[in-house]
Structure formats: structure tokens, C-alpha cells
Design a protein around this motif. Structure first.
Motif, PDB file in Angstrom:
ATOM      1  N   ILE A   1      18.815  -4.846 -20.945  1.00  0.00           N
ATOM      2  CA  ILE A   1      18.502  -6.211 -21.362  1.00  0.00           C
ATOM      3  C   ILE A   1      19.807  -6.979 -21.376  1.00  0.00           C
ATOM      4  CG2 ILE A   1      17.569  -7.699 -23.181  1.00  0.00           C
ATOM      5  CD1 ILE A   1      15.910  -5.331 -24.153  1.00  0.00           C
ATOM      6  N   SER A   2      19.793  -8.159 -20.752  1.00  0.00           N
ATOM      7  CA  SER A   2      20.997  -8.985 -20.717  1.00  0.00           C
ATOM      8  C   SER A   2      20.598 -10.444 -20.886  1.00  0.00           C
ATOM      9  CB  SER A   2      21.744  -8.786 -19.394  1.00  0.00           C
ATOM     10  OG  SER A   2      20.921  -9.141 -18.301  1.00  0.00           O
ATOM     11  N   SER A   3      21.578 -11.269 -21.188  1.00  0.00           N
ATOM     12  CA  SER A   3      21.326 -12.698 -21.350  1.00  0.00           C
ATOM     13  C   SER A   3      22.528 -13.495 -20.877  1.00  0.00           C
ATOM     14  CB  SER A   3      21.037 -13.033 -22.808  1.00  0.00           C
ATOM     15  OG  SER A   3      20.904 -14.436 -22.968  1.00  0.00           O
ATOM     16  N   THR A   4      22.244 -14.664 -20.337  1.00  0.00           N
ATOM     17  CA  THR A   4      23.316 -15.563 -19.933  1.00  0.00           C
ATOM     18  C   THR A   4      24.060 -16.103 -21.157  1.00  0.00           C
ATOM     19  OG1 THR A   4      21.726 -17.374 -19.891  1.00  0.00           O
ATOM     20  CG2 THR A   4      22.163 -16.254 -17.798  1.00  0.00           C
ATOM     21  N   ALA A   5      23.452 -15.999 -22.328  1.00  0.00           N
ATOM     22  CA  ALA A   5      24.064 -16.514 -23.556  1.00  0.00           C
ATOM     23  C   ALA A   5      24.979 -15.503 -24.237  1.00  0.00           C
ATOM     24  CB  ALA A   5      22.978 -16.950 -24.537  1.00  0.00           C
ATOM     25  N   CYS A   6      24.967 -14.253 -23.780  1.00  0.00           N
ATOM     26  CA  CYS A   6      25.740 -13.187 -24.421  1.00  0.00           C
ATOM     27  C   CYS A   6      26.586 -12.455 -23.388  1.00  0.00           C
ATOM     28  CB  CYS A   6      24.808 -12.173 -25.078  1.00  0.00           C
ATOM     29  SG  CYS A   6      23.568 -12.876 -26.169  1.00  0.00           S
TER      30      CYS A   6
ATOM     31  N   SER B   1      27.802 -17.500 -26.289  1.00  0.00           N
ATOM     32  CA  SER B   1      28.310 -18.766 -25.791  1.00  0.00           C
ATOM     33  C   SER B   1      28.624 -19.686 -26.967  1.00  0.00           C
ATOM     34  CB  SER B   1      27.253 -19.415 -24.904  1.00  0.00           C
ATOM     35  OG  SER B   1      27.604 -20.745 -24.624  1.00  0.00           O
ATOM     36  N   PRO B   2      29.773 -20.377 -26.947  1.00  0.00           N
ATOM     37  CA  PRO B   2      30.116 -21.283 -28.048  1.00  0.00           C
ATOM     38  C   PRO B   2      29.160 -22.480 -28.127  1.00  0.00           C
ATOM     39  CG  PRO B   2      31.761 -21.402 -26.292  1.00  0.00           C
ATOM     40  CD  PRO B   2      30.827 -20.302 -25.933  1.00  0.00           C
ATOM     41  N   ASP B   3      28.434 -22.730 -27.058  1.00  0.00           N
ATOM     42  CA  ASP B   3      27.479 -23.843 -27.040  1.00  0.00           C
ATOM     43  C   ASP B   3      26.105 -23.453 -27.567  1.00  0.00           C
ATOM     44  OD1 ASP B   3      29.477 -25.391 -25.843  1.00  0.00           O
ATOM     45  OD2 ASP B   3      28.835 -24.784 -23.822  1.00  0.00           O
ATOM     46  N   LEU B   4      25.935 -22.227 -28.006  1.00  0.00           N
ATOM     47  CA  LEU B   4      24.643 -21.743 -28.471  1.00  0.00           C
ATOM     48  C   LEU B   4      24.254 -22.444 -29.767  1.00  0.00           C
ATOM     49  CD1 LEU B   4      22.636 -19.560 -27.510  1.00  0.00           C
ATOM     50  CD2 LEU B   4      23.758 -17.983 -29.072  1.00  0.00           C
TER      51      LEU B   4
ATOM     52  N   PRO C   1      13.553 -18.779 -27.249  1.00  0.00           N
ATOM     53  CA  PRO C   1      14.061 -19.828 -28.125  1.00  0.00           C
ATOM     54  C   PRO C   1      15.173 -19.324 -29.031  1.00  0.00           C
ATOM     55  CG  PRO C   1      11.932 -19.058 -28.900  1.00  0.00           C
ATOM     56  CD  PRO C   1      12.199 -18.358 -27.597  1.00  0.00           C
ATOM     57  N   VAL C   2      16.150 -20.169 -29.265  1.00  0.00           N
ATOM     58  CA  VAL C   2      17.219 -19.873 -30.215  1.00  0.00           C
ATOM     59  C   VAL C   2      16.798 -20.490 -31.538  1.00  0.00           C
ATOM     60  CG1 VAL C   2      19.673 -20.178 -30.763  1.00  0.00           C
ATOM     61  CG2 VAL C   2      18.936 -19.880 -28.376  1.00  0.00           C
ATOM     62  N   VAL C   3      16.841 -19.685 -32.605  1.00  0.00           N
ATOM     63  CA  VAL C   3      16.386 -20.151 -33.917  1.00  0.00           C
ATOM     64  C   VAL C   3      17.455 -19.902 -34.964  1.00  0.00           C
ATOM     65  CG1 VAL C   3      13.957 -19.743 -33.333  1.00  0.00           C
ATOM     66  CG2 VAL C   3      15.269 -17.933 -34.465  1.00  0.00           C
ATOM     67  N   ALA C   4      17.418 -20.672 -36.042  1.00  0.00           N
ATOM     68  CA  ALA C   4      18.310 -20.425 -37.175  1.00  0.00           C
ATOM     69  C   ALA C   4      17.777 -19.209 -37.923  1.00  0.00           C
ATOM     70  CB  ALA C   4      18.344 -21.650 -38.084  1.00  0.00           C
ATOM     71  N   SER C   5      18.652 -18.297 -38.286  1.00  0.00           N
ATOM     72  CA  SER C   5      18.248 -17.080 -38.971  1.00  0.00           C
ATOM     73  C   SER C   5      17.774 -17.388 -40.379  1.00  0.00           C
ATOM     74  CB  SER C   5      19.411 -16.093 -39.024  1.00  0.00           C
ATOM     75  OG  SER C   5      19.034 -14.934 -39.730  1.00  0.00           O
ATOM     76  N   THR C   6      16.721 -16.671 -40.780  1.00  0.00           N
ATOM     77  CA  THR C   6      16.233 -16.776 -42.161  1.00  0.00           C
ATOM     78  C   THR C   6      16.611 -15.548 -42.959  1.00  0.00           C
ATOM     79  OG1 THR C   6      14.120 -15.836 -41.516  1.00  0.00           O
ATOM     80  CG2 THR C   6      14.298 -18.247 -41.500  1.00  0.00           C
ATOM     81  N   THR C   7      17.313 -14.612 -42.305  1.00  0.00           N
ATOM     82  CA  THR C   7      17.750 -13.389 -42.996  1.00  0.00           C
ATOM     83  C   THR C   7      19.264 -13.360 -43.034  1.00  0.00           C
ATOM     84  OG1 THR C   7      17.733 -12.135 -40.927  1.00  0.00           O
ATOM     85  CG2 THR C   7      15.728 -12.067 -42.249  1.00  0.00           C
TER      86      THR C   7
END
Length: 178
Positions: A92-97, A143-146, A169-175
Motif C-alpha cells: 500500500i502506498s500513497s502520493t501523500a506519504c 506532504s507538508p500540504d496535507l 479523504p483526509v480527516v482531522a483525527s478524533t483520537t
């Protein structure tokens, strides 16, 4: 011996989750001493029944959770094999990581945990859930733009060479961050 174990492990891992753990340990031990010419490398791009894994696999409820405060983003998702054939998730890979590794919220990180998503068997008809408080992926070198409210591409790769791109989707963590 190592190459033979690797080839056997690739093929048998499709039928048993326990085998993948054995295979990871065997491959991590390093090359075995053998006599004679080296064994042929396993061809992981032409595995019967594996060429269309992306058609059988459904990824849902995916989210890349940004930490509140310090920490690294975490990828959560549900993955289901809707097919009649077991498949093997090979990465598993991502352009954001820059790099993603396996993680469990309540356990000490080990090499087997970090590499979990590079040899995970997905049995036919099985649904696996990777959520907060359990197994998930850590996103290092984000990515710093995340930022929350955007989508990022995550690629799920399978034995046999097929892959599936998912918009997550990128979400704000609730944990709390680990």
C-alpha cells in the motif's frame, strides 16, 4: 533455500494467514547456505488467478486521519475480497506519504507488524477492518500540504501485478496521536 521458501510462501500464503507470518520470518532470516546453482526466482507477475485481483477487492470506509498535535497521519480502511479466489495484498502506498508502515495501536511495533501490509492474505469472501485502536498504516514523510477536507490517492497493490487506486479523504483525527 531462501529463494525456495520465498516461492513456496508466495503461493501458499494465499490459503493461510498463518503462513504469511512464517514466510515473513523465514525471509527475514537472510539467505540460507545452499549447494549448487541458485534456485530460480519466483515469477510474482504471472500467478494463476491473481491477474485481476483489483476487480475482486473493494476498499471502503477509508480515511487518512491527521494527528491532533504531534504524531503521524494514520490510514484506516475496510477491505473486502468479493471474489471466489484468495488474493495477496503486496503493498500500500500513497502520493501523500513518503513511506507507509503497519502499526497496531496497543502493541509494540515489530518488523512483522511494520511489514504486515506487504504480504497480507485476503481470503475469498472475507472482510478485514483496519481502524483506530487496531491495525492501521502510519504515513511517514507526509506532504507538508496535507490538510483535512482534501482527498489523496492510495494505491493497493496485489500479487500478480494488479493494483487499485482509491481516493481517500483526509480527516482531522478524533483520537489522540500515538
Amino acid at each position: 533455500m531462501k529463494r525456495i521458501v520465498g516461492a513456496v510462501c508466495i503461493m501458499t500464503a494465499l490459503s493461510s494467514l498463518a503462513v504469511t507470518s512464517f514466510c515473513a520470518r523465514a525471509q527475514a532470516q537472510g539467505p540460507a547456505q545452499t549447494e549448487g546453482p541458485p534456485a530460480a526466482q519466483a515469477d510474482t507477475t504471472n500467478v494463476p488467478g491473481q491477474d485481476n485481483a483489483q476487480k475482486d477487492i473493494v476498499v471502503s470506509r477509508a480515511a487518512l486521519a491527521l494527528p491532533s498535535g504531534h504524531g503521524v497521519p494514520q490510514l484506516y480502511f475496510t477491505i473486502k475480497n468479493t471474489g471466489a479466489t484468495a488474493h495477496l495484498l503486496s503493498g500500500i502506498s500513497s502520493t501523500a506519504c513518503r513511506h507507509m508502515i503497519g502499526h497496531h495501536a496497543d502493541q509494540e511495533g515489530t518488523e512483522a507488524t511494520r511489514d504486515l501490509f506487504t504480504h497480507l492474505a485476503l481470503p475469498a469472501g472475507m472482510t478485514l477492518v483496519f481502524s483506530a485502536g487496531g491495525y492501521n498504516l502510519l504515513c511517514f514523510g507526509a506532504s507538508p500540504d496535507l490538510h483535512a477536507t482534501q482527498n489523496v490517492q492510495v494505491t493497493f497493490s496485489f500479487l500478480g501485478g494488479s493494483s487499485q487506486n482509491v481516493q481517500v479523504p483526509v480527516v482531522a483525527s478524533t483520537t489522540p496521536a500515538d
